[in-house]
Design an enzyme around this catalytic site. Structure first.
Site, mmCIF file in Angstrom:
data_model
loop_
_atom_site.group_PDB
_atom_site.id
_atom_site.type_symbol
_atom_site.label_atom_id
_atom_site.label_comp_id
_atom_site.label_asym_id
_atom_site.label_seq_id
_atom_site.Cartn_x
_atom_site.Cartn_y
_atom_site.Cartn_z
ATOM 1 N N ASP A 32 46.233 55.290 19.032
ATOM 2 C CA ASP A 32 46.082 54.592 20.306
ATOM 3 C C ASP A 32 46.886 55.320 21.381
ATOM 4 O O ASP A 32 48.102 55.532 21.215
ATOM 5 C CB ASP A 32 46.576 53.151 20.182
ATOM 6 C CG ASP A 32 46.474 52.420 21.507
ATOM 7 O OD1 ASP A 32 45.344 52.143 21.922
ATOM 8 O OD2 ASP A 32 47.528 52.165 22.121
ATOM 9 N N GLY A 47 38.946 33.934 40.475
ATOM 10 C CA GLY A 47 37.942 34.574 41.302
ATOM 11 C C GLY A 47 37.134 33.558 42.094
ATOM 12 O O GLY A 47 36.959 32.410 41.670
ATOM 13 N N SER A 48 36.663 33.978 43.263
ATOM 14 C CA SER A 48 35.803 33.106 44.056
ATOM 15 C C SER A 48 34.376 33.171 43.521
ATOM 16 O O SER A 48 34.062 33.943 42.627
ATOM 17 C CB SER A 48 35.854 33.523 45.525
ATOM 18 O OG SER A 48 37.159 33.347 46.047
ATOM 19 N N GLY A 49 33.513 32.341 44.095
ATOM 20 C CA GLY A 49 32.143 32.244 43.604
ATOM 21 C C GLY A 49 31.913 31.031 42.734
ATOM 22 O O GLY A 49 30.800 30.797 42.263
ATOM 23 N N HIS A 50 32.991 30.250 42.504
ATOM 24 C CA HIS A 50 32.898 29.055 41.649
ATOM 25 C C HIS A 50 33.081 27.775 42.459
ATOM 26 O O HIS A 50 33.377 26.722 41.894
ATOM 27 C CB HIS A 50 33.960 29.125 40.550
ATOM 28 C CG HIS A 50 33.957 30.390 39.766
ATOM 29 N ND1 HIS A 50 32.850 30.819 39.079
ATOM 30 C CD2 HIS A 50 34.916 31.329 39.581
ATOM 31 C CE1 HIS A 50 33.137 31.974 38.489
ATOM 32 N NE2 HIS A 50 34.378 32.305 38.788
ATOM 33 N N ASP A 101 43.093 36.983 34.855
ATOM 34 C CA ASP A 101 43.858 35.829 35.335
ATOM 35 C C ASP A 101 45.162 35.680 34.563
ATOM 36 O O ASP A 101 46.220 35.409 35.152
ATOM 37 C CB ASP A 101 43.024 34.556 35.201
ATOM 38 C CG ASP A 101 41.886 34.500 36.214
ATOM 39 O OD1 ASP A 101 40.897 33.798 35.942
ATOM 40 O OD2 ASP A 101 41.995 35.146 37.268
ATOM 41 N N THR A 114 47.905 48.788 20.525
ATOM 42 C CA THR A 114 48.430 48.810 21.882
ATOM 43 C C THR A 114 49.814 49.439 21.851
ATOM 44 O O THR A 114 50.331 49.802 20.793
ATOM 45 C CB THR A 114 48.554 47.392 22.481
ATOM 46 O OG1 THR A 114 49.625 46.695 21.812
ATOM 47 C CG2 THR A 114 47.252 46.616 22.331
ATOM 48 N N HIS A 153 30.420 33.915 35.173
ATOM 49 C CA HIS A 153 30.495 35.149 35.955
ATOM 50 C C HIS A 153 29.209 35.952 35.847
ATOM 51 O O HIS A 153 29.199 37.157 36.062
ATOM 52 C CB HIS A 153 31.673 36.009 35.492
ATOM 53 C CG HIS A 153 32.976 35.312 35.597
ATOM 54 N ND1 HIS A 153 33.565 34.674 34.525
ATOM 55 C CD2 HIS A 153 33.801 35.110 36.664
ATOM 56 C CE1 HIS A 153 34.697 34.129 34.922
ATOM 57 N NE2 HIS A 153 34.871 34.375 36.209
ATOM 58 N N GLY A 187 47.944 54.381 24.322
ATOM 59 C CA GLY A 187 49.021 53.585 24.889
ATOM 60 C C GLY A 187 50.236 53.533 23.989
ATOM 61 O O GLY A 187 51.385 53.599 24.457
#
Length: 587
Positions: free
Chosen positions: A563, A52-55, A108, A497, A216, A565
């Site tokens: 679950d 992500g940007s902002g770093h 990520d 899961t 973040h 899923g």
């Protein structure tokens, strides 16, 4: 405009530094790359990072010879999309392959992971190193693990130098992996960051500071009264070097590298003061030899006031890589080179997996395998369609209530696309097209996990004969898919899961096939294991073992609800098995 901050940042970056370029894919694809590198001619391992940007300056500011070959930029505090990552891989990766250095955040891991699997299926050699250097919290028992912080920059530099020296992909990845295990980081904030276009939070009151925060804007591990910088530095160093948590393998007498990293709004003067306090503390209190000190803003959090400290265990190899020449503009080096009068964006590279119109699409006549595959796909998708409301009901109790709707979108897309686009006589390509259908319409974590599932199966089946896939090869493809989902999603059996259904199914399928049992019978027996595995999720205890939103649900609620899923996976798997059985009984 707020929506344009990242693309406008990239435009300013490449105008400032003559050695950088960007791909002509705005606004979806935001990739910064070395202007002198092309996948057609590059003869060294490409090193790619991003997030992500902002770093800023991370990660685009560390693109340059001797460091990163490309950086993939997401929106502010958002992981870059898979297509953007793939574009970066295709643009700079030559025959030596590429290394993806990924900070340990779920988005990520998943997006870079899926991009890696796609690139591998296109013939690229790709390795991934996950960096989790956070030392703020007790050692995690769950699957999230330690967050990736400023120590990632040191790993990027070491990997970039190894690649520049001509090392193989395996050796570059090994150097990066080793470096990632040698570094620990902890941050201190004096203010909360301000997201573009939003009002700054007043979470942190006057006279307070946060210890162990992320990058973040999330709250820190603790809030404390402001303290003198030497007291703060001493506390952070003790936390990183604690022998109780054993975050980093550093003991008295070791050589270390120190990084003082500004979080965005901390003056260089204050960072230098922190460095001046940290060095003697490391020497006198911890008995360490400080070999290098890097002070500046390397990985920030927009306009946050504060700093982080990273400590890496050093030896001659690490120091050699850190000292190696680089032209990355925000590594502590000067800017050189003549700026060209104009910048023309690099054209977007084509996908290596693109097929001609003739090679894809429903065949005019189905083979026996193609007919079986069509009936099986239809049965599996219809099972999911029919289960939509029950999945939503279960998910409303343990999640956000949309599991059924999300799965329904994927299933209906598969049913529709099957009529025109699936080359059913080619099992591998059909599985790949199923993944494409899912990717197009299914959002959230489940969508990307199922796409990873299909992509891994495709890669496994692609090596098999197109004329007919054996039951053994299908079982191996299932195991490869499970392994990929576990690798990038972080879960395994017992995490509530879809893997709680698929792992026992795969085990029974392999066991029965190895025993010589008829494949359709083995499929049925394995589907019974899938159902049992999914049902068993009702009895799993909430002890930080679940992945996804179930992590935050009370044990009492979890004990009464399976679950969603896992139940969805068991349903389509069971329906597929019954369809195969019915077909072979009828023939």
């Amino acid at each position: 405009m707020v929506a344009d901050v990242v693309t406008e940042f990239i435009e300013g970056l490449v105008e400032t530094y003559p050695g950088l370029q960007f791909l002509d894919g705005f606004p979806q694809v935001k990739v910064v790359l070395r202007a002198d590198v092309s996948s057609a001619t590059y003869n060294k391992v490409a090193v790619i990072s991003g997030g992500g940007s902002g770093h800023e300056p991370a990660h685009a500011g560390f693109v340059g010879e001797g460091m990163l070959t490309a950086a993939i930029c997401g929106d502010v505090f958002a992981s870059p999309p898979v297509d953007s990552i793939l574009a970066g891989i295709r643009a700079v990766t030559g025959p030596m392959g590429c290394l993806l250095i990924v900070t340990n955040y779920t988005g990520d891991r998943l997006n870079f992971g899926l991009a890696a699997e796609q690139a591998k299926s296109e013939g690229y050699k790709v390795e991934i190193v996950i960096v989790g250097d956070d030392c703020a919290l007790p050692p995690p028992r769950g699957i999230a693990g330690r967050r990736g912080l400023a120590g990632t920059i040191l790993v990027n530099k070491i990997a970039g130098a190894a690649a520049a020296a001509g090392l193989s992909l395996a050796d570059v990845a090994a150097e990066a992996k080793r470096a990632s295990e040698m570094v620990g980081t902890m941050g201190v904030a004096l203010s909360v960051c301000t997201l573009p276009g939003q009002v700054t939070s007043d979470r942190l009151g006057p006279g307070k500071m946060e210890l162990g925060l992320g990058i973040h804007g999330e709250p820190g591990a603790a809030v404390a009264d402001l303290q003198p910088v030497d007291v703060v530095v001493s506390h952070v160093l003790k936390q990183i070097l604690s022998t109780e948590t054993n975050y980093v393998p550093i003991t008295r007498g070791n050589r270390v590298v120190l990084m003082i990293n500004g979080l965005g709004a901390t003056p260089v003067m204050e960072l230098m003061i922190a460095a001046g306090k940290a060095v003697p503390n490391l020497q006198l209190e911890h008995g360490l030899a400080v070999e290098r000190v890097y002070t500046g803003s390397f990985m920030t959090s927009l306009d946050m006031a504060g700093f982080s400290i990273s400590i890496m265990k050093a030896d001659e190899v690490i120091l050699k890589h850190l000292d190696a020449t680089t032209k990355a503009p925000h590594w502590p080096v000067g800017v050189d080179g003549n700026r060209p009068p104009a910048k023309i964006p690099v054209p977007m590279p084509p996908s290596h997996s693109m097929k001609s119109d003739e090679s894809l699409g429903r065949p005019l006549q189905l083979s026996q395998q193609g007919h079986v595959l069509e009936v099986t796909i239809e049965a599996a998708a219809e099972a999911v369609v029919n289960l939509r409301d029950r999945l939503n009901e279960w998910d409303s109790k343990v999640g956000d209530g949309d599991c059924g709707s999300t799965m329904y979108r994927g299933a209906t897309a598969i049913l529709e696309d099957k009529k025109k686009y699936y080359p059913l006589n080619d099992a591998a390509e059909t599985v790949n097209e199923i993944g494409a259908s899912i990717r197009r319409v299914m959002g959230g974590t489940s969508g990307i996990l199922y796409h990873i599932f299909c992509k891994a199966a495709y890669a496994k089946l692609k090596a098999s004969s197109k004329s007919g896939i054996t039951s053994k090869q299908w079982a191996e493809a299932l195991e490869a898919s499970i392994a990929a989902v576990s690798k990038y999603g972080g879960a395994t059996a017992g995490y509530r899961t879809m893997l709680d259904a698929l792992i026992p199914a795969a085990a029974v399928l392999q066991e029965r096939l190895s025993a010589g049992i008829d494949p359709s019978t083995a499929f049925i027996l394995s589907s019974e294991a899938a159902i049992a595995g999914a049902e068993s999720t009702k009895h799993m205890q909430a002890q930080l073992i679940q992945a996804g939103r179930s992590t935050y649900i009370s044990p009492e609620i979890l004990a009464s609800v399976p679950d969603p899923g896992a139940m969805a996976a068991a349903a389509w798997y069971r329906a597929a098995a019954l369809a195969v059985k019915d077909m072979y009984q009828a023939s």
